[in-house]
Design a protein around this motif. Structure first.
Motif, PDB file in Angstrom:
ATOM      1  N   GLY A 267      -7.142  -6.966  -0.614  1.00 49.77           N
ATOM      2  CA  GLY A 267      -5.726  -7.240  -0.817  1.00 49.77           C
ATOM      3  C   GLY A 267      -5.017  -6.277  -1.746  1.00 49.77           C
ATOM      4  O   GLY A 267      -3.928  -6.572  -2.220  1.00 49.77           O
ATOM      5  N   TYR A 268      -5.607  -5.115  -2.015  1.00 53.37           N
ATOM      6  CA  TYR A 268      -5.016  -4.164  -2.962  1.00 53.37           C
ATOM      7  C   TYR A 268      -3.603  -3.740  -2.555  1.00 53.37           C
ATOM      8  O   TYR A 268      -2.801  -3.344  -3.397  1.00 53.37           O
ATOM      9  N   LYS A 269      -3.284  -3.832  -1.270  1.00 54.89           N
ATOM     10  CA  LYS A 269      -1.952  -3.423  -0.815  1.00 54.89           C
ATOM     11  C   LYS A 269      -0.857  -4.303  -1.419  1.00 54.89           C
ATOM     12  O   LYS A 269       0.275  -3.853  -1.607  1.00 54.89           O
ATOM     13  N   ILE A 270      -1.190  -5.543  -1.739  1.00 54.75           N
ATOM     14  CA  ILE A 270      -0.230  -6.440  -2.386  1.00 54.75           C
ATOM     15  C   ILE A 270       0.198  -5.856  -3.727  1.00 54.75           C
ATOM     16  O   ILE A 270       1.382  -5.846  -4.064  1.00 54.75           O
ATOM     17  N   ILE A 271      -0.775  -5.354  -4.484  1.00 59.93           N
ATOM     18  CA  ILE A 271      -0.474  -4.760  -5.789  1.00 59.93           C
ATOM     19  C   ILE A 271       0.411  -3.531  -5.624  1.00 59.93           C
ATOM     20  O   ILE A 271       1.354  -3.328  -6.390  1.00 59.93           O
TER      21      ILE A 271
ATOM     22  N   ALA B 285       4.032  -3.249  -7.217  1.00 60.20           N
ATOM     23  CA  ALA B 285       4.333  -2.166  -8.159  1.00 60.20           C
ATOM     24  C   ALA B 285       5.577  -1.404  -7.709  1.00 60.20           C
ATOM     25  O   ALA B 285       6.425  -1.050  -8.539  1.00 60.20           O
ATOM     26  N   ILE B 286       5.709  -1.164  -6.407  1.00 64.56           N
ATOM     27  CA  ILE B 286       6.895  -0.482  -5.883  1.00 64.56           C
ATOM     28  C   ILE B 286       8.143  -1.324  -6.143  1.00 64.56           C
ATOM     29  O   ILE B 286       9.184  -0.791  -6.548  1.00 64.56           O
TER      30      ILE B 286
ATOM     31  N   ALA C  98      13.005  -2.055  -9.129  1.00 63.52           N
ATOM     32  CA  ALA C  98      13.856  -2.960  -9.906  1.00 63.52           C
ATOM     33  C   ALA C  98      14.239  -2.328 -11.238  1.00 63.52           C
ATOM     34  O   ALA C  98      15.410  -2.374 -11.637  1.00 63.52           O
ATOM     35  N   GLN C  99      13.278  -1.723 -11.913  1.00 57.11           N
ATOM     36  CA  GLN C  99      13.591  -1.096 -13.200  1.00 57.11           C
ATOM     37  C   GLN C  99      14.527   0.090 -13.031  1.00 57.11           C
ATOM     38  O   GLN C  99      15.442   0.277 -13.827  1.00 57.11           O
ATOM     39  N   PHE C 100      14.305   0.885 -11.988  1.00 52.69           N
ATOM     40  CA  PHE C 100      15.188   2.024 -11.714  1.00 52.69           C
ATOM     41  C   PHE C 100      16.614   1.537 -11.460  1.00 52.69           C
ATOM     42  O   PHE C 100      17.574   2.055 -12.041  1.00 52.69           O
TER      43      PHE C 100
ATOM     44  N   LEU D  50       7.380 -10.962 -10.438  1.00 54.65           N
ATOM     45  CA  LEU D  50       6.540 -11.358  -9.304  1.00 54.65           C
ATOM     46  C   LEU D  50       5.282 -10.504  -9.179  1.00 54.65           C
ATOM     47  O   LEU D  50       4.326 -10.910  -8.531  1.00 54.65           O
ATOM     48  N   ILE D  51       5.276  -9.330  -9.828  1.00 54.95           N
ATOM     49  CA  ILE D  51       4.062  -8.513  -9.793  1.00 54.95           C
ATOM     50  C   ILE D  51       2.880  -9.302 -10.354  1.00 54.95           C
ATOM     51  O   ILE D  51       1.744  -9.136  -9.928  1.00 54.95           O
TER      52      ILE D  51
END
Length: 190
Positions: free
Chosen positions: A35-39, A43-44, A49-51, A70-71
């Motif tokens: 499930g690493y794709k969830i991370i 992260a994206i 969001a921060q940008f 939600l991360i």
């Protein structure tokens, strides 16, 4: 905290090279995290969001951006799916501790600004202004203060900041990840 994860990774890899007396070749590792794709997706979302928050901080749409927390749900899911790995158990603990601090404090991580910091007054004003998407100022009204960013990494540390107990667990998890990943590879090759 990304910088600290990189630093801990480098330290862990150096320790591995000293312990094993040979060069660690990163291209030869095969990391299996379900499930690493969830991370990656989470992260994206957080980076986006921060940008956007920095560019358009007066918009009413920014309330949606505050969902960057939600991360932590993504990390929780990944840690639970991969719970048999020791480092994932530590990630789970760190993530839960940070998540508790964030959800009980208006979905922002409260930060204790130490007077030992060179520009502590400016940091306090910045956090009070609400211009930080993910952090707020730790006050008397803060819930679960012990779980907030209260551990100051002072100079001579080059990236002076405060981290939480949950962050410490996450960093320990990163260290153990490298140790287990290469340790298991060595055992498989023996």
């Amino acid at each position: 905290m990304l910088i600290e994860m990189v630093i801990i990774s480098i330290i862990s890899l150096i320790i591995l090279m000293i312990r094993k007396r040979k060069t660690v070749i990163l291209s030869k590792i095969d990391i299996e995290i379900k499930g690493y794709k969830i991370i990656i997706i989470m992260a994206i979302i957080e980076i986006t969001a921060q940008f956007l928050f920095k560019r358009f901080n007066n918009s009413n749409l920014l309330q949606i951006l505050s969902l960057n927390w939600l991360i932590y749900l993504g990390i929780l899911i990944i840690a639970i799916i991969n719970i048999k790995k020791h480092y994932m158990k530590i990630f789970l603990i760190g993530t839960l501790l940070n998540f508790i601090a964030i959800i009980t404090n208006n979905f922002k991580m409260p930060v204790l600004v130490s007077e030992s910091l060179l520009n502590y007054k400016a940091n306090i004003l910045f956090l009070k202004s609400g211009q930080d998407l993910v952090h707020s100022l730790l006050t008397d009204a803060t819930h679960f203060k012990i779980l907030c960013d209260i551990i100051t990494l002072p100079p001579p540390y080059p990236f002076v900041k405060a981290i939480s107990i949950g962050d410490v667990f996450l960093l320990i998890g990163v260290f153990i990840f490298w140790q287990e990943t290469f340790g298991n590879k060595e055992r498989e090759n023996a």
